[in-house]
Design a protein around this motif. Structure first.
Motif, PDB file in Angstrom:
ATOM      1  N   TYR A  61      -1.606   9.595  -5.847  1.00 30.47           N
ATOM      2  CA  TYR A  61      -2.623  10.315  -5.075  1.00 30.47           C
ATOM      3  C   TYR A  61      -4.009   9.737  -5.361  1.00 30.47           C
ATOM      4  O   TYR A  61      -4.822   9.573  -4.442  1.00 30.47           O
ATOM      5  CB  TYR A  61      -2.585  11.803  -5.421  1.00 30.47           C
ATOM      6  CG  TYR A  61      -3.482  12.646  -4.537  1.00 30.47           C
ATOM      7  CD1 TYR A  61      -2.997  13.180  -3.352  1.00 30.47           C
ATOM      8  CD2 TYR A  61      -4.811  12.893  -4.885  1.00 30.47           C
ATOM      9  CE1 TYR A  61      -3.807  13.942  -2.526  1.00 30.47           C
ATOM     10  CE2 TYR A  61      -5.632  13.660  -4.070  1.00 30.47           C
ATOM     11  CZ  TYR A  61      -5.123  14.177  -2.895  1.00 30.47           C
ATOM     12  OH  TYR A  61      -5.940  14.923  -2.075  1.00 30.47           O
TER      13      TYR A  61
ATOM     14  N   ALA B 104      -6.358   7.985  -2.594  1.00 29.37           N
ATOM     15  CA  ALA B 104      -7.685   8.551  -2.364  1.00 29.37           C
ATOM     16  C   ALA B 104      -8.754   7.460  -2.444  1.00 29.37           C
ATOM     17  O   ALA B 104      -9.691   7.426  -1.633  1.00 29.37           O
ATOM     18  CB  ALA B 104      -7.974   9.664  -3.369  1.00 29.37           C
TER      19      ALA B 104
ATOM     20  N   GLU C  64      -8.885   5.434   0.530  1.00 28.70           N
ATOM     21  CA  GLU C  64      -9.268   6.234   1.699  1.00 28.70           C
ATOM     22  C   GLU C  64      -8.136   6.316   2.721  1.00 28.70           C
ATOM     23  O   GLU C  64      -8.340   6.195   3.925  1.00 28.70           O
ATOM     24  CB  GLU C  64     -10.534   5.651   2.353  1.00 28.70           C
ATOM     25  CG  GLU C  64     -11.748   5.672   1.428  1.00 28.70           C
ATOM     26  CD  GLU C  64     -13.003   5.149   2.101  1.00 28.70           C
ATOM     27  OE1 GLU C  64     -12.898   4.642   3.244  1.00 28.70           O
ATOM     28  OE2 GLU C  64     -14.080   5.252   1.495  1.00 28.70           O
TER      29      GLU C  64
ATOM     30  N   LEU D  10      -6.072   9.051   2.667  1.00 30.88           N
ATOM     31  CA  LEU D  10      -5.701  10.448   2.834  1.00 30.88           C
ATOM     32  C   LEU D  10      -5.884  10.893   4.275  1.00 30.88           C
ATOM     33  O   LEU D  10      -6.741  10.378   4.996  1.00 30.88           O
ATOM     34  CB  LEU D  10      -6.528  11.329   1.890  1.00 30.88           C
ATOM     35  CG  LEU D  10      -6.388  11.033   0.391  1.00 30.88           C
ATOM     36  CD1 LEU D  10      -7.197  12.023  -0.420  1.00 30.88           C
ATOM     37  CD2 LEU D  10      -4.919  11.062  -0.041  1.00 30.88           C
TER      38      LEU D  10
ATOM     39  N   TYR E  15      -0.629  14.550   1.721  1.00 34.44           N
ATOM     40  CA  TYR E  15      -1.511  13.540   2.306  1.00 34.44           C
ATOM     41  C   TYR E  15      -2.021  13.873   3.706  1.00 34.44           C
ATOM     42  O   TYR E  15      -2.961  13.230   4.173  1.00 34.44           O
ATOM     43  CB  TYR E  15      -0.785  12.186   2.343  1.00 34.44           C
ATOM     44  CG  TYR E  15      -0.307  11.740   0.987  1.00 34.44           C
ATOM     45  CD1 TYR E  15      -1.196  11.527  -0.055  1.00 34.44           C
ATOM     46  CD2 TYR E  15       1.055  11.537   0.730  1.00 34.44           C
ATOM     47  CE1 TYR E  15      -0.761  11.120  -1.308  1.00 34.44           C
ATOM     48  CE2 TYR E  15       1.493  11.134  -0.514  1.00 34.44           C
ATOM     49  CZ  TYR E  15       0.590  10.920  -1.527  1.00 34.44           C
ATOM     50  OH  TYR E  15       1.017  10.528  -2.773  1.00 34.44           O
TER      51      TYR E  15
END
Length: 279
Positions: free
Chosen positions: A129, A133, A136, A138, A218
């Protein structure tokens, strides 16, 4: 002969009874999709709906948050198709590399790959995760589909075992005719490992179709939700859950899975049964 005649009816009765036990939850879900939401668990002991609620399918198809359930089905198909193609193609290429090529650290890298089969997926959730993140990614399908293009250990092992059943003499004959490594892969190996590739594709389809954890982590926009997330949105812990439409859409979401299974069940059995043989 008398013993044989007695065994056959007992065998079929036993198998039929086990089939009923295993299929009963699905039958209960189908019948519950025709019940009113408030009566689903009140009359859970009664299989036949009374009264029949035929509008659950229409209500369920209307969807949630202004998006019809068709949007969720479309999103799931996009993820499933892209992820399955990536998983099958990349896994077959890696399996070919392990099966037909000896390189420095061959055993070490194969052992590391096999160890990932024993690694619980929950262990890597937080690191993954954080990485996504920072990239970028997500609120997009990239975290769900892109990793599939780097091989799936179970599929790699399945195809590797299948490739080992192919005589090496075919490779040698193709090499004499001028085939390089990629020529061997595309012209010799791929056509011969179709059963194992079909098995991998079917399993990938099942896993991605029913996946809930990945989309929940997500995907944030309702317009990108999958079928599993759409079904979850029918449940509300603070008010009355819409059980009838949820079960109706659950039945509908089973249709692609059942169709795929009945069409390709021969490939599933063939791909698994022959992957452990070596000739």
């Amino acid at each position: 002969m008398a013993k044989i005649k007695l065994k056959w009816p007992l065998y079929h009765i036993l198998i039929g009874g086990l089939a009923i036990v295993m299929l009963y939850p699905i039958l209960w879900m189908i019948m519950s999709s025709f019940k009113e939401s408030r009566l689903v668990f009140v009359t859970a002991q009664h299989l036949i709906p009374d009264p029949w609620e035929w509008g659950n399918y229409a209500k369920g198809w209307e969807g949630i948050a202004g998006y019809s359930f068709g949007v969720f089905i479309k999103n799931s198909f996009v993820i499933v198709i892209v992820a399955t193609l990536g998983a099958v193609i990349s896994s077959s290429l890696v399996a070919f590399g392990f099966a037909r090529n000896k390189f420095v650290g061959h055993g070490l890298w194969f052992g590391i790959m096999m160890m990932t089969l024993m690694l619980p997926s929950d262990v890597v959730l937080v690191p993954q995760y954080i990485i996504y993140a920072k990239l970028e990614w997500l609120d997009s399908i990239k975290p769900i589909v892109v990793p599939q293009f780097f091989g799936v250990p179970f599929f790699i092992f399945l195809m590797l075992q299948f490739i080992r059943t192919i005589p090496v003499e075919l490779d040698e004959a193709a090499t004499i005719d001028g085939c390089g490594k990629f020529g061997l892969y595309f012209r010799i190996i791929l056509p011969l490992i179709r059963p194992s590739m079909a098995t991998a594709a079917i399993f990938s389809f099942y896993w991605r179709w029913e996946d809930l954890l990945g989309p929940v982590l997500y995907l944030n926009s309702p317009s990108k939700y999958t079928v599993s997330m759409g079904l979850k949105m029918f449940l509300d812990s603070e008010s009355v859950s819409n059980w009838g439409p949820m079960f109706a859409m659950s039945v509908l979401s089973l249709a692609p899975v059942m169709i795929i299974f009945f069409i390709f069940q021969k490939q599933i059995v063939e791909g698994i049964s022959t992957s452990g043989l070596k000739g």
